[in-house]
Scaffold this motif. Structure first.
Motif, PDB file in Angstrom:
ATOM      1  N   LEU A 229      -8.377   3.782   6.875  1.00  0.00           N
ATOM      2  CA  LEU A 229      -7.490   3.714   5.716  1.00  0.00           C
ATOM      3  C   LEU A 229      -6.765   2.371   5.725  1.00  0.00           C
ATOM      4  O   LEU A 229      -6.360   1.875   6.782  1.00  0.00           O
ATOM      5  CB  LEU A 229      -6.455   4.838   5.742  1.00  0.00           C
ATOM      6  CG  LEU A 229      -6.915   6.242   5.353  1.00  0.00           C
ATOM      7  CD1 LEU A 229      -5.785   7.232   5.574  1.00  0.00           C
ATOM      8  CD2 LEU A 229      -7.370   6.270   3.903  1.00  0.00           C
ATOM      9  N   HIS A 230      -6.609   1.820   4.539  1.00  0.00           N
ATOM     10  CA  HIS A 230      -5.858   0.578   4.365  1.00  0.00           C
ATOM     11  C   HIS A 230      -4.775   0.849   3.332  1.00  0.00           C
ATOM     12  O   HIS A 230      -5.064   1.175   2.176  1.00  0.00           O
ATOM     13  CB  HIS A 230      -6.789  -0.536   3.885  1.00  0.00           C
ATOM     14  CG  HIS A 230      -6.116  -1.868   3.734  1.00  0.00           C
ATOM     15  ND1 HIS A 230      -6.151  -2.837   4.704  1.00  0.00           N
ATOM     16  CD2 HIS A 230      -5.366  -2.393   2.718  1.00  0.00           C
ATOM     17  CE1 HIS A 230      -5.482  -3.898   4.310  1.00  0.00           C
ATOM     18  NE2 HIS A 230      -4.983  -3.656   3.104  1.00  0.00           N
ATOM     19  N   PHE A 231      -3.531   0.710   3.752  1.00  0.00           N
ATOM     20  CA  PHE A 231      -2.394   0.883   2.838  1.00  0.00           C
ATOM     21  C   PHE A 231      -1.798  -0.487   2.547  1.00  0.00           C
ATOM     22  O   PHE A 231      -1.583  -1.293   3.459  1.00  0.00           O
ATOM     23  CB  PHE A 231      -1.334   1.789   3.463  1.00  0.00           C
ATOM     24  CG  PHE A 231      -0.055   1.838   2.670  1.00  0.00           C
ATOM     25  CD1 PHE A 231       0.048   2.651   1.553  1.00  0.00           C
ATOM     26  CD2 PHE A 231       1.036   1.056   3.036  1.00  0.00           C
ATOM     27  CE1 PHE A 231       1.218   2.690   0.812  1.00  0.00           C
ATOM     28  CE2 PHE A 231       2.219   1.083   2.301  1.00  0.00           C
ATOM     29  CZ  PHE A 231       2.306   1.906   1.185  1.00  0.00           C
ATOM     30  N   SER A 232      -1.514  -0.754   1.275  1.00  0.00           N
ATOM     31  CA  SER A 232      -0.944  -2.053   0.916  1.00  0.00           C
ATOM     32  C   SER A 232       0.151  -1.878  -0.128  1.00  0.00           C
ATOM     33  O   SER A 232       0.190  -0.880  -0.859  1.00  0.00           O
ATOM     34  CB  SER A 232      -2.023  -2.997   0.385  1.00  0.00           C
ATOM     35  OG  SER A 232      -2.525  -2.542  -0.859  1.00  0.00           O
ATOM     36  N   GLY A 233       1.037  -2.869  -0.176  1.00  0.00           N
ATOM     37  CA  GLY A 233       2.107  -2.859  -1.158  1.00  0.00           C
ATOM     38  C   GLY A 233       2.455  -4.273  -1.581  1.00  0.00           C
ATOM     39  O   GLY A 233       2.122  -5.253  -0.908  1.00  0.00           O
ATOM     40  N   PHE A 234       3.156  -4.372  -2.717  1.00  0.00           N
ATOM     41  CA  PHE A 234       3.522  -5.672  -3.272  1.00  0.00           C
ATOM     42  C   PHE A 234       4.836  -5.518  -4.006  1.00  0.00           C
ATOM     43  O   PHE A 234       4.974  -4.649  -4.882  1.00  0.00           O
ATOM     44  CB  PHE A 234       2.425  -6.151  -4.233  1.00  0.00           C
ATOM     45  CG  PHE A 234       2.530  -7.603  -4.628  1.00  0.00           C
ATOM     46  CD1 PHE A 234       2.043  -8.595  -3.800  1.00  0.00           C
ATOM     47  CD2 PHE A 234       3.102  -7.971  -5.840  1.00  0.00           C
ATOM     48  CE1 PHE A 234       2.110  -9.933  -4.151  1.00  0.00           C
ATOM     49  CE2 PHE A 234       3.181  -9.306  -6.215  1.00  0.00           C
ATOM     50  CZ  PHE A 234       2.676 -10.293  -5.367  1.00  0.00           C
ATOM     51  N   ASP A 235       5.821  -6.351  -3.660  1.00  0.00           N
ATOM     52  CA  ASP A 235       7.140  -6.322  -4.285  1.00  0.00           C
ATOM     53  C   ASP A 235       7.399  -7.664  -4.954  1.00  0.00           C
ATOM     54  O   ASP A 235       7.334  -8.714  -4.302  1.00  0.00           O
ATOM     55  CB  ASP A 235       8.227  -6.068  -3.251  1.00  0.00           C
ATOM     56  CG  ASP A 235       8.140  -4.674  -2.642  1.00  0.00           C
ATOM     57  OD1 ASP A 235       7.406  -3.834  -3.197  1.00  0.00           O
ATOM     58  OD2 ASP A 235       8.802  -4.442  -1.615  1.00  0.00           O
ATOM     59  N   VAL A 236       7.706  -7.643  -6.258  1.00  0.00           N
ATOM     60  CA  VAL A 236       7.997  -8.865  -6.991  1.00  0.00           C
ATOM     61  C   VAL A 236       8.978  -8.535  -8.120  1.00  0.00           C
ATOM     62  O   VAL A 236       8.779  -7.587  -8.886  1.00  0.00           O
ATOM     63  CB  VAL A 236       6.700  -9.504  -7.545  1.00  0.00           C
ATOM     64  CG1 VAL A 236       5.946  -8.542  -8.456  1.00  0.00           C
ATOM     65  CG2 VAL A 236       6.990 -10.820  -8.249  1.00  0.00           C
TER      66      VAL A 236
ATOM     67  N   THR B 144       0.893 -10.732  -9.176  1.00  0.00           N
ATOM     68  CA  THR B 144       0.976  -9.521  -9.971  1.00  0.00           C
ATOM     69  C   THR B 144       2.409  -9.370 -10.475  1.00  0.00           C
ATOM     70  O   THR B 144       3.368  -9.693  -9.772  1.00  0.00           O
ATOM     71  CB  THR B 144       0.580  -8.315  -9.107  1.00  0.00           C
ATOM     72  OG1 THR B 144      -0.837  -8.342  -8.907  1.00  0.00           O
ATOM     73  CG2 THR B 144       0.990  -7.012  -9.741  1.00  0.00           C
ATOM     74  N   THR B 145       2.570  -8.913 -11.704  1.00  0.00           N
ATOM     75  CA  THR B 145       3.894  -8.701 -12.286  1.00  0.00           C
ATOM     76  C   THR B 145       3.919  -7.351 -12.989  1.00  0.00           C
ATOM     77  O   THR B 145       2.936  -6.603 -12.987  1.00  0.00           O
ATOM     78  CB  THR B 145       4.253  -9.808 -13.288  1.00  0.00           C
ATOM     79  OG1 THR B 145       3.387  -9.706 -14.434  1.00  0.00           O
ATOM     80  CG2 THR B 145       4.112 -11.188 -12.664  1.00  0.00           C
ATOM     81  N   GLU B 146       5.045  -7.080 -13.610  1.00  0.00           N
ATOM     82  CA  GLU B 146       5.151  -5.825 -14.363  1.00  0.00           C
ATOM     83  C   GLU B 146       4.173  -5.805 -15.526  1.00  0.00           C
ATOM     84  O   GLU B 146       3.656  -4.749 -15.904  1.00  0.00           O
ATOM     85  CB  GLU B 146       6.592  -5.658 -14.867  1.00  0.00           C
ATOM     86  CG  GLU B 146       6.866  -4.317 -15.532  1.00  0.00           C
ATOM     87  CD  GLU B 146       8.317  -4.142 -15.892  1.00  0.00           C
ATOM     88  OE1 GLU B 146       8.722  -3.003 -16.213  1.00  0.00           O
ATOM     89  OE2 GLU B 146       9.068  -5.145 -15.854  1.00  0.00           O
ATOM     90  N   ARG B 147       3.873  -6.975 -16.096  1.00  0.00           N
ATOM     91  CA  ARG B 147       2.964  -7.059 -17.246  1.00  0.00           C
ATOM     92  C   ARG B 147       1.515  -7.317 -16.838  1.00  0.00           C
ATOM     93  O   ARG B 147       0.588  -6.882 -17.527  1.00  0.00           O
ATOM     94  CB  ARG B 147       3.434  -8.166 -18.190  1.00  0.00           C
ATOM     95  CG  ARG B 147       4.774  -7.882 -18.845  1.00  0.00           C
ATOM     96  CD  ARG B 147       5.256  -9.099 -19.616  1.00  0.00           C
ATOM     97  NE  ARG B 147       4.280  -9.556 -20.609  1.00  0.00           N
ATOM     98  CZ  ARG B 147       4.371 -10.687 -21.289  1.00  0.00           C
ATOM     99  NH1 ARG B 147       5.401 -11.500 -21.070  1.00  0.00           N
ATOM    100  NH2 ARG B 147       3.452 -11.019 -22.163  1.00  0.00           N
TER     101      ARG B 147
END
Length: 801
Positions: free
Chosen positions: A493-500, A553-556
């Motif tokens: 399993l590979h878990f990833s996240g991104f905060d911007v 990556t952004t909200e849009r």
């Protein structure tokens, strides 16, 4: 997914039970240089159990108390067999001696790990020594151009180094140099890659069936590791070619304990041409300079602190620079001198650094901690000025300059663990955190005006989009385990996240690969993987120019996602040939592209310039490779389809991707004529790239105030509806090798496009005047093909000491 972890724990418990076991562990190295050997094979002849060394040459195998006969082998090295009575944990470091004798290589190949032994599918390793023997464009050995010869991998066009893997685009490839991402891998507008073969130890490309330790891109993982440096003695190598020269040095800092490696490469066309350019400029009343160059610098040091601790420090610096600085003077009768000046710069480059610490916790648990910093910067400057001088004093002057900068910077920390509880399990787990800093593009605009020695106007302002900071993180666990002697599975399993900008994205990506052996060691392999990409890439889809942008990556603009499934067979034939046949299917979501008519150089928000769509790719690959003997090489064939769909293109219907290529064939051969002479050749064939052309042209009446005119209007029914002509090319090379008293020299003579095929680079609709029989002429629209390279001979001189 919970059921998978339950089964995994049960399997671990079953394998951990039974009689007491002891562990043999250590490092497998090159006996001459001390370099660690990656994926060397370790096999016990009694139990028929085995393992492989990891990225740092470390191996570990746990066996019951008994006599064991361990075989250590690696392609191109003499194998060793160690007999041991195992009644306690043992540390055993094994140096292997390289062998260039044919009979020794024959023996080694029988002991070496075979393609059907691996759970992994869709992965290929190409030896650097083989890459150096292959034909090279302008004599420049190029790793990426070699990889384009593999099935499932395509180039973007004539001479380009971009990799289009299984229908993906170049930004979807995770390119790692000593574990650090490289964001732009091109020199000279895409004609050369940034990787200097003299500084490289090994190259591995994974096209599918991605293990859980990889993430962040959709299409492939390219791992390139630099040499560590010879721990025994001082060595060097270099070359002088048509466009560049290289030099690499390596040796011990403390014998058997610390070593270094440093290499450099620079083109020198600008230096050689400078006198001719200056002469030509002077004859036209102009002074100044113009030119282009690129350079690479690689460096690495490593230090063995103890039997349990080692540290590595590596760095890469590369830059491209095109420059123009010209001044033209005009003398007037009143003694006033007028000057026009033009300045222009175009530059891009990478910097990567990595500090790694290996620690051996015990004979079964190995860890690596890596801290990295990398940046990619792009800059373009355009400036014009006019001035007048009297007695060298400026009386009037006007100057305007626009400086554009964009790029990306990363600061990252990664921790990896390798745990080998017994020969049936190879467990990897760890995590990674990256701080991204994106520069979408800033214009620095300056202007100045001087009249009669007095400054009357001045502007100095910055326009564009602010820097965007983001955090990307991931954690993974995977196990390559043997269920039965015939069945192996790699699951993880590979878990990833991104905060911007206070927006959060997360993803859980399952990975699975299965290998089942049948009669005669025929292996059936299958894989499934999901991937997510947070770092976006905007490109104009034209020639591989460097002013493409890396963006977050952004909200849009949401993350790109993909899943890929593959099924295939693999077998080693007569211990000489590796054969694999694979079929694959891949779906991609939220792909990013410029909207029709959008421009990179704009002050508008970049999010307003893009659209997102979907893609699919499917096909089959055939690959047969011969790794030993006087004749080595491979034959690859790919049958594939690749399509895209965007709401704002092609009226929302599916259309062929620009680099959709139905058939792709590559043949590579390296033959040892005799001990001091090698000949090599490559031949490639590919279906032409997809292009968009009008289906018809109709006249349209244009009424104006002073009359009317008839203008032709092109009618397009679909996007990428036509094909360029097929692409095919033969490259050849011959090496003359001579061992001198203190060094070895190699003369390489080759030819790119040996039969001078006029391959299509682009097509253009043009209007010609056609003379008729009565002496009049008429206009005729023709579709004209333009080609880039005819036959290009090359010669280079290499030396090693």
């Amino acid at each position: 997914m919970k059921n998978y972890f339950i089964l995994l724990l049960v399997a671990l418990a079953i394998n951990a039970s039974g009689q007491k076991k002891f562990t043999i562990s250590g490092y497998i190295t090159d006996a001459e240089s001390g370099e660690n050997l990656i994926s060397a094979n370790v096999f016990d002849g009694n139990s028929k159990l085995g393992t492989v060394s990891n990225l740092y040459g470390f191996y570990s195998i746990s066996l019951p108390k008994d006599s064991v006969y361990l075989s250590f082998s690696y392609i191109g090295y003499e194998s060793q067999i160690r007999g041991i009575f195992l009644d306690r944990d043992i540390t055993l470091n094994v140096p292997l001696s390289s062998s260039f004798e044919l009979d020794a290589i024959e023996i080694i190949a029988e002991d070496s790990r075979k393609i059907e032994d691996e759970t992994q599918m869709s992965a290929i390793e190409v030896p650097v020594q083989q890459i150096k023997k292959m034909p090279a464009f302008l004599g420049e050995v190029d790793v990426l151009k070699t990889l384009q010869l593999l099935p499932g991998v395509q180039s973007g066009g004539e001479g380009q180094t971009g990799l289009y893997v299984r229908g993906g685009s170049p930004d979807q490839n995770l390119i790692l140099l000593d574990g650090v991402p490289v964001y732009n891998a091109n020199h000279l507008f895409g004609f050369f890659s940034v990787f200097n073969a003299d500084a490289i130890k090994d190259v591995k490309l994974t096209k599918g069936g991605f293990p859980a330790r990889y993430g962040g891109r959709l299409s492939s993982v390219l791992e390139i590791n630099m040499k560590e440096g010879n721990k025994q003695s001082f060595h060097g190598s270099g070359s002088v070619g048509i466009i560049s020269s290289k030099l690499a040095l390596e040796g011990p800092i403390i014998k058997d304990k610390a070593s270094f490696m440093v290499s450099g490469r620079r083109t020198y066309i600008d230096l050689l041409a400078r006198p001719l350019i200056s002469l030509a400029l002077r004859e036209n009343g102009t002074r100044g300079k113009l030119g282009y160059y690129f350079y690479d610098l690689n460096a690495k040091v490593n230090y063995t602190i103890s039997d349990k601790d080692r540290i590595y420090l590596s760095a890469y610096l590369g830059d491209d620079r095109f420059y123009v600085d010209l001044t033209e003077d005009f003398d007037e009768s009143d003694g006033e001198i007028y000057s026009d000046q033009i300045r222009s710069n175009l530059g891009w480059g990478n910097l990567t650094t990595a500090l790694r610490w290996n620690h051996l916790w015990n004979q079964k648990l190995f860890s690596n901690v890596t801290a990295t910093y990398s940046k990619y910067l792009f800059n373009t400057l355009a400036a014009v000025a006019s001035e007048s001088r009297i007695d060298d004093v400026i009386s009037d002057r006007f100057e305007y300059a626009a400086d554009y900068n964009s790029g990306i910077k990363d600061l990252a920390l990664r921790v990896d663990f390798d745990y080998l509880p017994n020969p049936n399990h190879f467990i990897k787990f760890g995590g990674n955190a990256i701080r991204h800093s994106f520069d979408p593009g800033l214009f620095n605009l300056t202007a100045e005006s001087i009249d009669d020695g007095v400054k009357t106007f001045e502007v100095d302002t910055v326009l564009g989009q602010r820097t965007i900071d983001a955090i990307e993180y991931n954690a993974f666990i995977e196990d390559d385990f043997k269920i039965t002697p015939k069945l192996k599975i790699n699951a993880g399993l590979h878990f990833s996240g991104f905060d911007v900008n206070d927006v959060h994205f997360t993803s859980l990506q399952p990975r699975l690969s299965i290998r089942q052996l049948f009669k005669n060691d025929l292996a059936l392999k299958a894989s499934f993987a999901t991937m997510r990409q947070y770092v976006q890439f905007l490109t104009n889809e034209n020639i591989g120019l460097p002013w493409d942008q890396w963006l977050p990556t952004t909200e849009r603009v949401i993350p790109q996602d993909a899943w890929q499934a593959a099924l295939g067979f693999a077998k080693t034939i007569d211990n000489k040939y590796e054969l694999s046949v694979e079929a694959y299917y891949k779906e991609m979501q939220n792909l990013i592209a410029y909207k029709e008519g959008a421009s990179l150089f704009t002050l508008e928000n970049w999010e307003d310039q893009v659209s997102q769509g979907e893609g699919e790719s499917y096909g089959a690959e055939f690959f047969v490779q011969k790794k030993k003997g006087r004749l080595t090489g491979w034959l690859g064939y790919t049958l594939s389809w690749s399509n895209r769909r965007f709401d704002d293109r092609n009226i929302g219907e599916w259309y062929p991707y620009k680099f959709d290529r139905r058939h792709d064939v590559s043949i590579v051969a390296v033959y040892e004529l005799y001990k001091d002479c090698n000949v090599s050749a490559t031949w490639v064939y590919g279906t032409g790239n997809a292009i968009t052309f009008a289906e018809s042209r109709i006249p349209v009446l244009d009424l104006g105030i002073f009359g009317y005119d008839v203008d032709p209007v092109d009618i397009y029914k679909s996007r990428n509806n036509k094909r360029m002509g097929a692409y095919h090319r033969l490259d050849v090379n011959i090496d003359f090798i001579k061992q001198k008293k203190k060094y070895k020299r190699i003369w390489s003579i080759g030819a790119y496009n040996a039969y001078s095929r006029k391959n299509p680079f682009f097509l253009n609709l043009e209007t010609d005047r056609v003379l008729q029989d009565d002496g009049s002429s008429r206009s005729e629209t023709v579709l004209r093909q333009y080609s880039l390279f005819p036959i290009i001979p090359s010669i280079s001189y290499r030396f090693e000491f």
